[in-house]
Scaffold this active site. Structure first.
Site, PDB file in Angstrom:
ATOM      1  N   GLU A 288       0.823  -1.207   0.000  1.00 32.07           N
ATOM      2  CA  GLU A 288       0.000   0.000   0.000  1.00 32.07           C
ATOM      3  C   GLU A 288       0.860   1.262   0.000  1.00 32.07           C
ATOM      4  O   GLU A 288       0.426   2.318  -0.447  1.00 32.07           O
ATOM      5  CB  GLU A 288      -0.934  -0.012   1.226  1.00 32.07           C
ATOM      6  N   HIS A 309       7.276 -27.060  -0.550  1.00 35.63           N
ATOM      7  CA  HIS A 309       6.598 -28.152  -1.250  1.00 35.63           C
ATOM      8  C   HIS A 309       5.485 -27.621  -2.153  1.00 35.63           C
ATOM      9  O   HIS A 309       4.645 -28.380  -2.617  1.00 35.63           O
ATOM     10  CB  HIS A 309       6.072 -29.169  -0.227  1.00 35.63           C
ATOM     11  N   LYS A 423     -13.870   0.877  -3.784  1.00 35.56           N
ATOM     12  CA  LYS A 423     -14.965   1.293  -2.899  1.00 35.56           C
ATOM     13  C   LYS A 423     -16.007   2.078  -3.696  1.00 35.56           C
ATOM     14  O   LYS A 423     -17.207   1.840  -3.579  1.00 35.56           O
ATOM     15  CB  LYS A 423     -14.428   2.187  -1.775  1.00 35.56           C
TER      16      LYS A 423
END
Ligand code: PA5
Length: 435
Positions: A288, A309, A423
């Site tokens: 951010e 793995h 948003k």
């Protein structure tokens, strides 16, 4: 001397080893770029440059005793009157405290759950059912006071509090951590007379772990704040020195030099599963802060040996556009020897009597050597062990390093304009008034 040979003394708060990166970024280059890092650091310390009104985090390690006392007293009250605390918040409003709590299982006997960080109906219904027979309190954390995920979970949890304990007994089970003056949550808390703690206006979410945002949940879980903040004080003092040995500046320079040469991903790899959430905190801090103007390393993480793995193959032989940073604790908090087995059908007796931490260490050393041999730039950040003190050091290390990296890239590390985009579109789709 390589990191694998280094003995970390209890007094060493952090060790950064760049030996395996010097093939890609030489010591001369780091030294040549150091004055630029000094300038970037000094502009932060002088409160200058983009985002200079969001530098309150530099002072958080020295939180006044009176504020620490108030937070500790409130945490004690919540512990005495409840079986658990639900922390409601998203992004910077929960990742730091969750990182610390999950890193320190020995220090955190009091259960803390986290909510408000997703929109999953299944998660919320499981959470509400799990609270049926529990005495619980809710700590809602939102600087803006309007974040949708947080607000929805908090509304549901307020309903549950009223249902379980009655309207009159709900208020004392709510703690609100928000802006000192403005926002919907501040207004609600004032009207309902809830206990509150302020988020300093000059501290952004992802830099708020050492404010009440992180301190109150940590204290309630059981983490001694003196340890966390003590480590943070020694960290902030160490990492704000204009000195070529400053590990935060060296780390910032290596990553920004590699980024300038085409590295696009930094993988933070730890051999300690209890640091998985710490890696999530770092991902938010770096992503951010730095992902702007089409720049910035993409922060990824792996928890090893588990991910050897799954992601190990890619790290060893995939696209060489990666930097790998190992986050390691030299000494375990507890250990288990591998037992001897008379039959030895599993062929493990060659390590019987050795501890699991010894095997983990050798796995780290082997992985470091393998990835370096695979032509990956790798460096190591090592602390003596995972304690409140070392977490305080690590929080400040990465905060300074990311802020300096952002300044070196010429972006404002303290805003997040891109977060608004989803948003706005979501609110439009939800037909929120005004959108
Ligand atoms: O770092 C940030 O600023 C964000 O991640 C915020 O912490 C997050 O969006 C939550 O915001 P708020 O505390 O306003 O609810």
């Amino acid at each position: 001397m390589g990191i694998t040979d280094a003995k970390i003394k209890e007094t060493d708060v952090i060790a950064l080893n760049t030996d395996h990166v010097n093939r890609f970024v030489s010591e001369q280059e780091i030294a040549g770029a150091m004055p630029g890092a000094f300038d970037a650091l000094q502009s932060l310390l002088r409160h200058e440059g983009p985002g200079s009104d969001f530098l309150g985090w530099l002072d958080l390690p020295r939180t006044p005793e009176r504020e620490i006392g108030e937070i500790t007293d409130a945490a004690k009250r919540i512990q005495d009157e409840n079986d658990l605390l639900v922390v409601v918040g998203i992004g910077g409003s929960y990742l730091g405290s969750r990182a610390a709590i999950e890193a320190l299982p020995e220090e955190t006997p009091f259960p803390v759950l986290f909510a408000g960080n997703n929109l999953s109906p299944e998660y919320h219904s499981r959470l509400l059912s799990s609270l049926e027979d529990k005495r619980f309190a809710v700590c809602v954390i939102s600087k803006s006071g309007t974040t949708t995920e947080t607000a929805i979970a908090f509304r549901l949890l307020r309903g549950k509090l009223v249902e379980r304990f009655g309207k009159d007994k709900t208020g004392k089970r709510i703690i609100a951590i928000t802006d000192p003056d403005k926002g919907a949550l501040r207004q609600m808390a004032a009207e309902k007379d809830w206990q509150t703690f302020p988020i300093p206006p000059d501290v952004g979410g992802r830099y708020s772990v050492l404010s009440p945002v992180g301190l109150f949940p940590c204290a309630t879980a059981g983490i001694p704040l003196a340890g966390l903040l003590g480590g943070a004080v020694s960290g902030i003092d160490r990492f704000t020195r204009t000195d070529a040995s400053n590990e935060a500046l060296r780390y910032a320079l290596v990553r920004s030099t590699l980024h300038g040469r085409g590295t696009i991903v930094e993988v933070l790899s730890t051999f300690h599963p209890e640091l998985a959430l710490f890696c999530e905190w770092w991902k938010q801090l770096a992503g951010e802060s730095e992902g702007k103007e089409h720049k910035g390393l993409f922060p990824a993480s792996t928890v090893l040996t588990t991910d050897l793995h799954s992601m190990g193959q890619y790290l060893q032989e995939g696209n060489r556009n990666l930097l790998e940073t190992f986050l390691i604790a030299a000494n375990p908090r507890s250990d288990i020897p591998i037992p001897h087995d008379g039959d030895d059908l599993d062929n493990l007796n060659y390590i019987s009597g050795k501890t699991i931490s010894h095997v983990n260490r050798k796995a780290f050393e082997g992985t470091l050597a393998a990835h370096a041999a695979g032509n990956l730039p790798v460096m190591t950040i090592e602390v003596p062990s995972i304690t409140p003190e070392s977490l305080g050091v690590l929080f400040t290390f990465f905060e300074v390093a990311v802020a300096v990296s952002g300044r070196l890239a010429g972006i404002n590390p303290f805003n997040q304009p891109g977060v608004e985009e989803y948003k706005t579109r979501m609110f439009k789709l939800l037909e929120k008034p005004g959108y």
